[in-house]
Design a protein around this motif. Sequence first.
Motif: not given
Length: 454
Positions: A407-432
């Motif tokens: 699965p890694l043989l055809e990996l491209t820089a564009y795919e890595i970039f797109e995958r990084d963009l789809k990653k969710k950031g850390p959840e917001p800290v809940p506040l009262e």
Amino acid sequence: MEREPGAAGVRRALGRRLEAVLASRSEANAVFDILAVLQSEDQEEIQEAVRTCSRLFGALLERGELFVGQLPSEEMVMTGSQGATRKYKVWMRHRYHSCCNRLGELLGHPSFQVKELALSALLKFVQLEGAHPLEKSKWEGNYLFPRELFKLVVGGLLSPEEDQSLLLSQFREYLDYDDTRYHTMQAAVDAVARVTGQHPELPLSLYKKVLLIVHDAILPQLAQPTLMIDFLTRACDLGGALSLLALNGLFILIHKHNLEYPDFYRKLYGLLDPSVFHVKYRARFFHLADLFLSSSHLPAYLVAAFAKRLARLALTAPPEALLMVLPFICNLLRRHPACRVLVHRPHGPELDADPYDPGEEDPAQSRALESSLWELQALQRHYHPEVSKAASVINQALSMPEVSIAPLLELTAYEIFERDLKKKGPEPVPLEFIPAQGLLGRPGELCAQHFTLS
């Protein structure tokens, strides 16, 4: 020959000459007029002449009016005391020979219509000579194939001066016949030998076409696959993608046909340079390299040399290549436990004291097994978190199942970039908190508003 103007006039004139020759032997000299039109520079006139020659000599072959046997000199027969019938047949056989030679030349004509007609006429003659041989059979019932005429056809189709792809597509339908296929291969051997005698390196495009299919479409069909050794070894010296494809064919001969080729892994080792991570055949290269290094019987020094060379090249490789090559190196260590010393040396050599010689072409002399994979430790501090994680695998005991690199043989820089963009950031800290009623409230209200961390 007096010609009427236009193609229609030439057709009628040639038709009259044809009827005259076939009607009476005394009109045989009219053949010269027909053959003269074959030399014309006008495309339509040539086409009419080819059609006329096809009809003329086709009829003469069927009627048995061409000399059969070893063709004697025309001058010797015509000045001798031979009978009129023998002289006529020898003379006409020489005219037929001239016609075939001219048709062979027309296979290289600029007009495809002319080439197509010439090919059709020649193949008609081949068929008729098979039914009415111009050679004497050594025993009754022996099938005589017109080899010399067929060599003329194949030689024209395999011309090194021009691309005959369209004409070859027309010829392909005749390959349904067993005898045609057999004699095509025999004639092709002579044609290719003639070309290679003039040009010691075939065209690179032809090498590539053959090498792409040699492992699954050519070698399995050969009674003696080892006949391809010379071709594959020459291709292996060309470098780049062609060398890799040639090594694939040699690998099959080594494993399935007991070929001894001591330089195989040395050639493969020589293909490992910084460009291998950037070429368009990178995926195929590492797929085949993984196949070539899959045997657990390879000596430890050889595997260590490949692991070390790849690790050194990884220092300047792009992230998309590193995410493939790092598991590749770890798989080599899994297959060959004797090489794990490369990652278990507590006090590995520093860069300036590394015994590994990256300039050595022979993996056996590179001293890789005396070194360590300090490059992987350096890559643990790579800026890309996935690369750092992949390099950190060596910090724990390597799991026994290998990691599939497919699965890694055809990996491209564009795919890595797109995958990084789809990653969710850390959840917001809940506040009262008590929401503010306004920017300026009544005295004391602002003091009562507070925020507490849950």
